[in-house]
Motif scaffolding. Structure first.
Motif, PDB file in Angstrom:
ATOM      1  N   ASP A   1       0.837  -1.235  -0.096  1.00  0.00           N
ATOM      2  CA  ASP A   1       0.044   0.005   0.094  1.00  0.00           C
ATOM      3  C   ASP A   1       1.070   1.077   0.078  1.00  0.00           C
ATOM      4  N   SER A   2       2.031   1.302   0.773  1.00  0.00           N
ATOM      5  CA  SER A   2       2.711   2.337   0.979  1.00  0.00           C
ATOM      6  C   SER A   2       3.277   2.932  -0.201  1.00  0.00           C
ATOM      7  N   VAL A   3       3.776   1.603  -0.969  1.00  0.00           N
ATOM      8  CA  VAL A   3       4.530   1.900  -2.417  1.00  0.00           C
ATOM      9  C   VAL A   3       3.726   2.314  -3.595  1.00  0.00           C
ATOM     10  N   GLY A   4       2.239   2.078  -3.394  1.00  0.00           N
ATOM     11  CA  GLY A   4       1.439   2.270  -4.455  1.00  0.00           C
ATOM     12  C   GLY A   4       1.415   0.972  -5.336  1.00  0.00           C
ATOM     13  N   ALA A   5       1.498  -0.173  -4.777  1.00  0.00           N
ATOM     14  CA  ALA A   5       1.433  -1.285  -5.543  1.00  0.00           C
ATOM     15  C   ALA A   5      -0.013  -1.647  -5.988  1.00  0.00           C
ATOM     16  N   ASP A   6      -0.228  -2.315  -7.119  1.00  0.00           N
ATOM     17  CA  ASP A   6      -1.634  -2.446  -7.715  1.00  0.00           C
ATOM     18  C   ASP A   6      -2.713  -3.529  -7.175  1.00  0.00           C
ATOM     19  N   GLY A   7      -1.752  -4.410  -6.444  1.00  0.00           N
ATOM     20  CA  GLY A   7      -2.593  -5.428  -5.867  1.00  0.00           C
ATOM     21  C   GLY A   7      -1.525  -6.442  -5.187  1.00  0.00           C
ATOM     22  N   VAL A   8      -2.120  -7.354  -4.439  1.00  0.00           N
ATOM     23  CA  VAL A   8      -1.123  -8.256  -3.543  1.00  0.00           C
ATOM     24  C   VAL A   8      -2.089  -9.588  -4.161  1.00  0.00           C
ATOM     25  N   VAL A   9      -1.302 -10.395  -4.440  1.00  0.00           N
ATOM     26  CA  VAL A   9      -1.701 -12.031  -4.909  1.00  0.00           C
ATOM     27  C   VAL A   9      -1.364 -12.803  -3.739  1.00  0.00           C
ATOM     28  N   LEU A  10      -2.263 -13.407  -2.834  1.00  0.00           N
ATOM     29  CA  LEU A  10      -1.798 -14.576  -2.011  1.00  0.00           C
ATOM     30  C   LEU A  10      -1.618 -16.005  -2.512  1.00  0.00           C
ATOM     31  N   ALA A  11      -0.637 -16.468  -3.149  1.00  0.00           N
ATOM     32  CA  ALA A  11      -0.568 -17.583  -4.091  1.00  0.00           C
ATOM     33  C   ALA A  11      -0.397 -18.884  -3.057  1.00  0.00           C
ATOM     34  N   GLY A  12      -0.870 -20.053  -3.608  1.00  0.00           N
ATOM     35  CA  GLY A  12      -0.751 -21.246  -2.677  1.00  0.00           C
ATOM     36  C   GLY A  12      -1.437 -21.361  -1.547  1.00  0.00           C
ATOM     37  N   ASP A  13      -1.189 -22.324  -0.600  1.00  0.00           N
ATOM     38  CA  ASP A  13      -1.858 -22.550   0.584  1.00  0.00           C
ATOM     39  C   ASP A  13      -1.642 -21.638   1.469  1.00  0.00           C
ATOM     40  N   THR A  14      -2.114 -20.320   1.558  1.00  0.00           N
ATOM     41  CA  THR A  14      -1.581 -19.231   2.351  1.00  0.00           C
ATOM     42  C   THR A  14      -2.583 -18.873   3.611  1.00  0.00           C
ATOM     43  N   VAL A  15      -1.955 -17.824   4.600  1.00  0.00           N
ATOM     44  CA  VAL A  15      -2.885 -17.429   5.575  1.00  0.00           C
ATOM     45  C   VAL A  15      -4.081 -16.815   4.983  1.00  0.00           C
ATOM     46  N   ASP A  16      -5.212 -16.734   5.648  1.00  0.00           N
ATOM     47  CA  ASP A  16      -6.446 -15.915   5.213  1.00  0.00           C
ATOM     48  C   ASP A  16      -6.107 -14.430   5.662  1.00  0.00           C
ATOM     49  N   PRO A  17      -6.277 -13.577   4.600  1.00  0.00           N
ATOM     50  CA  PRO A  17      -5.849 -12.119   4.803  1.00  0.00           C
ATOM     51  C   PRO A  17      -7.198 -11.409   5.806  1.00  0.00           C
ATOM     52  N   HIS A  18      -8.042 -12.189   6.112  1.00  0.00           N
ATOM     53  CA  HIS A  18      -9.013 -11.566   7.129  1.00  0.00           C
ATOM     54  C   HIS A  18      -8.855 -12.015   8.589  1.00  0.00           C
ATOM     55  N   ASN A  19      -7.611 -12.866   8.710  1.00  0.00           N
ATOM     56  CA  ASN A  19      -7.327 -13.146   9.948  1.00  0.00           C
ATOM     57  C   ASN A  19      -7.166 -11.950  10.865  1.00  0.00           C
ATOM     58  N   GLY A  20      -7.502 -11.963  12.165  1.00  0.00           N
ATOM     59  CA  GLY A  20      -7.277 -10.565  12.985  1.00  0.00           C
ATOM     60  C   GLY A  20      -6.087 -10.164  13.133  1.00  0.00           C
ATOM     61  N   LYS A  21      -4.879 -11.016  13.274  1.00  0.00           N
ATOM     62  CA  LYS A  21      -3.238 -10.546  13.223  1.00  0.00           C
ATOM     63  C   LYS A  21      -2.988  -9.811  11.889  1.00  0.00           C
ATOM     64  N   CYS A  22      -3.433 -10.534  10.789  1.00  0.00           N
ATOM     65  CA  CYS A  22      -3.059  -9.930   9.585  1.00  0.00           C
ATOM     66  C   CYS A  22      -3.641  -8.612   9.431  1.00  0.00           C
ATOM     67  N   VAL A  23      -5.021  -8.449   9.806  1.00  0.00           N
ATOM     68  CA  VAL A  23      -5.712  -7.156   9.443  1.00  0.00           C
ATOM     69  C   VAL A  23      -5.163  -6.191  10.494  1.00  0.00           C
ATOM     70  N   ARG A  24      -4.572  -6.482  11.643  1.00  0.00           N
ATOM     71  CA  ARG A  24      -4.109  -5.433  12.446  1.00  0.00           C
ATOM     72  C   ARG A  24      -2.818  -5.068  12.007  1.00  0.00           C
ATOM     73  N   ALA A  25      -1.968  -6.226  11.444  1.00  0.00           N
ATOM     74  CA  ALA A  25      -0.649  -5.737  11.265  1.00  0.00           C
ATOM     75  C   ALA A  25      -0.747  -4.730   9.894  1.00  0.00           C
ATOM     76  N   SER A  26      -1.619  -4.819   9.191  1.00  0.00           N
ATOM     77  CA  SER A  26      -1.639  -3.941   7.704  1.00  0.00           C
ATOM     78  C   SER A  26      -2.232  -2.435   8.316  1.00  0.00           C
ATOM     79  N   ALA A  27      -2.461  -2.296   9.498  1.00  0.00           N
ATOM     80  CA  ALA A  27      -2.847  -1.032   9.976  1.00  0.00           C
ATOM     81  C   ALA A  27      -3.892  -0.064   8.831  1.00  0.00           C
ATOM     82  N   GLY A  28      -4.913  -1.007   8.728  1.00  0.00           N
ATOM     83  CA  GLY A  28      -5.707  -0.452   7.550  1.00  0.00           C
ATOM     84  C   GLY A  28      -5.741  -0.578   6.039  1.00  0.00           C
ATOM     85  N   SER A  29      -4.457  -0.864   5.838  1.00  0.00           N
ATOM     86  CA  SER A  29      -3.796  -1.079   4.469  1.00  0.00           C
ATOM     87  C   SER A  29      -4.699  -2.071   3.606  1.00  0.00           C
ATOM     88  N   ILE A  30      -5.118  -3.086   4.446  1.00  0.00           N
ATOM     89  CA  ILE A  30      -5.894  -4.230   3.654  1.00  0.00           C
ATOM     90  C   ILE A  30      -7.057  -3.876   3.066  1.00  0.00           C
TER      91      ILE A  30
END
Length: 267
Positions: free
Chosen positions: A135-164
């Motif tokens: 988010d900070s560098v202006g990327a156009d998207g994030v692609v979570l590929a393979g067997d990955t963490v759920d981006p809606h996981n609470g810790k993930c949401v908090r670590a993103s500081a709103g960028s999610i």
């Protein structure tokens, strides 16, 4: 106004969203804290906002703005606020939001110039941090590929500081087909490697075209077969005595270097 207790059915239903299976079933997740809630409100994803008396005093304008926008705002007791939170010190401000991931094709159809593609990323804090960097560098998207963490996981949401809520996010379970789709869209695939054939300082020409960065998980890095799919492997010059860089730091360096050239070219 009477505060809802932790036994109230609406609170109980929201608390269940801490579980991945329930998030998938309901199509909703929780975002807690002022940064995440403000970002969620800005993007129109909030279905209900729970707040404690303490939060009402501290974030009065935010809560009032949500109510004015037609969001259901609900006062809860301190025990209910603690149940809704996943942190030791509950912020007392938790939003029930619609899930935000989109199909990979939707991101590719926008003609992205810079993508972050974490592969098999398992640690939610790292995933959230990477989203924040993207988010900070202006990327156009994030692609979570393979067997990955759920981006809606609470810790993930908090670590993103709103960028999610700011960066389009896709999940694609088959990493190989995700890379096939990215390559078919005419996007150059890059990976970092200690013995990469291109020095990051010499890669400006690559960054004038659309690129997707592969990042492995913290413990094992990129799978060899996945790394071999990259069109180029880049090494980050380490001029001091550090042996290596952690994932978030390496991603930040690479994405910033890419962003610096991209926005210079586009301006």
């Amino acid at each position: 106004m009477e505060a809802l207790s932790e036994r109230n059915p609406r609170v109980v239903s929201a608390v269940k969203l801490h579980r991945s299976a329930q998030r998938k079933k309901e199509g909703r997740f929780l975002a807690e804290g002022a940064n995440a809630v403000a970002a969620a409100l800005d993007t129109g994803r909030v279905r209900e906002l729970f707040y404690s008396t303490t939060a009402a005093e501290r974030e009065h304008a935010l809560i009032a703005g949500a109510a004015a926008a037609g969001v259901r705002t609900t006062l809860v007791g301190d025990r209910a606020a603690q149940h809704l939170s996943e942190t030791v010190t509950a912020p007392g401000l938790v939003a029930v939001c619609d899930l935000l991931d989109v199909p990979l094709a939707r991101i590719l159809d926008t003609g992205p110039r810079m993508l972050a593609v974490p592969v098999e990323m398992a640690e939610p804090g790292n995933a959230g941090t990477l989203v924040r960097v993207a988010d900070s560098v202006g990327a156009d998207g994030v692609v979570l590929a393979g067997d990955t963490v759920d981006p809606h996981n609470g810790k993930c949401v908090r670590a993103s500081a709103g960028s999610i809520f700011h960066v389009p996010i896709a999940r694609h379970r088959d990493a190989a087909s995700a890379l096939d789709a990215i390559a078919a869209a005419g996007i150059t695939i890059l990976a970092t490697a200690a013995n990469g054939e291109v020095d990051l300082d010499d890669a400006d020409e690559l960054f004038t075209q659309p690129v997707a960065w592969l990042f492995g998980n913290e413990a094992h890095g990129l799978d060899l077969a996945v790394a071999e799919r990259a069109d180029h492997r880049l090494r980050i010059p380490i001029r001091g005595r550090a042996e290596s860089l952690n994932l978030a730091t390496a991603a930040a360096i690479c994405l910033y270097a890419n962003s610096r050239v991209r926005y210079r070219v586009e301006s």
